[in-house]
Design a protein around this motif. Structure first.
Motif, PDB file in Angstrom:
ATOM      1  N   THR A  16     -28.518  10.036  54.092  1.00  0.00           N
ATOM      2  CA  THR A  16     -28.726   9.194  52.923  1.00  0.00           C
ATOM      3  C   THR A  16     -29.082  10.064  51.721  1.00  0.00           C
ATOM      4  N   TYR A  17     -28.444   9.783  50.581  1.00  0.00           N
ATOM      5  CA  TYR A  17     -28.687  10.537  49.355  1.00  0.00           C
ATOM      6  C   TYR A  17     -29.261   9.620  48.283  1.00  0.00           C
ATOM      7  N   ALA A  80     -16.520   7.262  42.968  1.00  0.00           N
ATOM      8  CA  ALA A  80     -16.858   8.600  42.459  1.00  0.00           C
ATOM      9  C   ALA A  80     -18.337   8.898  42.703  1.00  0.00           C
ATOM     10  N   ILE A  81     -18.596  10.131  43.114  1.00  0.00           N
ATOM     11  CA  ILE A  81     -19.957  10.653  43.160  1.00  0.00           C
ATOM     12  C   ILE A  81     -20.008  11.789  42.146  1.00  0.00           C
ATOM     13  N   ILE A  82     -20.817  11.622  41.125  1.00  0.00           N
ATOM     14  CA  ILE A  82     -20.957  12.637  40.072  1.00  0.00           C
ATOM     15  C   ILE A  82     -22.308  13.311  40.236  1.00  0.00           C
ATOM     16  N   LEU A  90     -33.665  12.176  37.949  1.00  0.00           N
ATOM     17  CA  LEU A  90     -32.507  11.308  38.088  1.00  0.00           C
ATOM     18  C   LEU A  90     -32.642  10.117  37.139  1.00  0.00           C
ATOM     19  N   HIS A  91     -31.566   9.810  36.427  1.00  0.00           N
ATOM     20  CA  HIS A  91     -31.590   8.696  35.495  1.00  0.00           C
ATOM     21  C   HIS A  91     -30.327   7.851  35.685  1.00  0.00           C
ATOM     22  N   VAL A 108     -25.913  11.666  41.289  1.00  0.00           N
ATOM     23  CA  VAL A 108     -26.935  12.338  42.094  1.00  0.00           C
ATOM     24  C   VAL A 108     -27.394  13.600  41.380  1.00  0.00           C
ATOM     25  N   GLY A 109     -28.529  14.116  41.807  1.00  0.00           N
ATOM     26  CA  GLY A 109     -29.097  15.307  41.193  1.00  0.00           C
ATOM     27  C   GLY A 109     -28.357  16.581  41.563  1.00  0.00           C
TER      28      GLY A 109
END
Length: 208
Positions: A16-17, A80-82, A90-91, A108-109
């Protein structure tokens, strides 16, 4: 005042992220596919039927996110995962005025992004984006979720970096399980994180 309450759950290769939902991308969707390298997302990705992994740029804040998500969508990507190119809290980013995407996107960071580059490519991705009713000032909002036993992390985010108390009102939150208090608060900056285990064994809280 109305707040964006969209959330996203992200698992890659069974892990999990921590992720933020990119505003103005699809919500109330489920995306499953292998993780595919999309580089900096400057042109359509060759990721048809897969989930794009994109390194965030540093030109114009929302222009970059819009271009990155669009590069995935135009290449047939499912989601998409950016990942950030800077070490910062994280914002919740957005695509910009009057822009929308038909696919979901997670942000994600930097540390998690580099970990995905190193060992996540080709792994199975499960991304669930959801939008509960929007949070309005002066109202009470609650949500019940049934979860199996295991390790969890609750995160509350604020996209403006001033929490939910107390400059613009006396906002607060509680997280409970079977009557036991897991977390509470309101005074934070960008986010606040509480890790817990289910079944939850409450600790006496004399101040509650």
């Amino acid at each position: 005042v109305v707040y964006d309450s969209s959330t996203i759950e992200l698992r890659v290769g069974g892990e999990t992220y921590r992720a933020a939902h990119v505003r103005d991308t699809a919500s109330d969707t489920v995306a499953n596919g292998a993780l595919c390298d999309c580089g900096g997302g400057r042109s359509p990705c060759d990721c048809s039927g897969r989930v794009c992994l994109i390194e965030h740029g540093n030109v114009v804040f929302f222009d970059d996110f819009y271009n990155e998500v669009t590069s995935c969508e135009d290449g047939g990507g499912l989601a998409a995962i950016i990942y950030n190119n800077l070490e910062e809290p994280l914002h919740t980013p957005w695509l910009g005025p009057r822009r929308r995407s038909s696919i979901p996107a997670a942000f994600v960071g930097l540390t998690d992004g580099l970990r995905l580059v190193e060992r996540g490519l080709g792994q199975a991705v499960a991304m669930i984006s959801s939008s509960s009713s929007q949070f309005c000032a002066g109202a009470v909002h609650s949500r019940r979720v049934c979860l199996p036993e295991g390790e969890y992390e609750f995160t509350i985010y604020d996209s403006r970096g001033n929490g939910i108390c107390c400059r613009w009102g006396d906002g607060h939150y509680n997280v409970t399980s079977n009557g036991g208090l897991i977390a509470k608060g309101g005074r934070f900056v960008w986010d606040e994180v509480t890790r817990f285990t289910l079944p939850f064994e409450p600790v006496p809280d004399e101040g509650f």
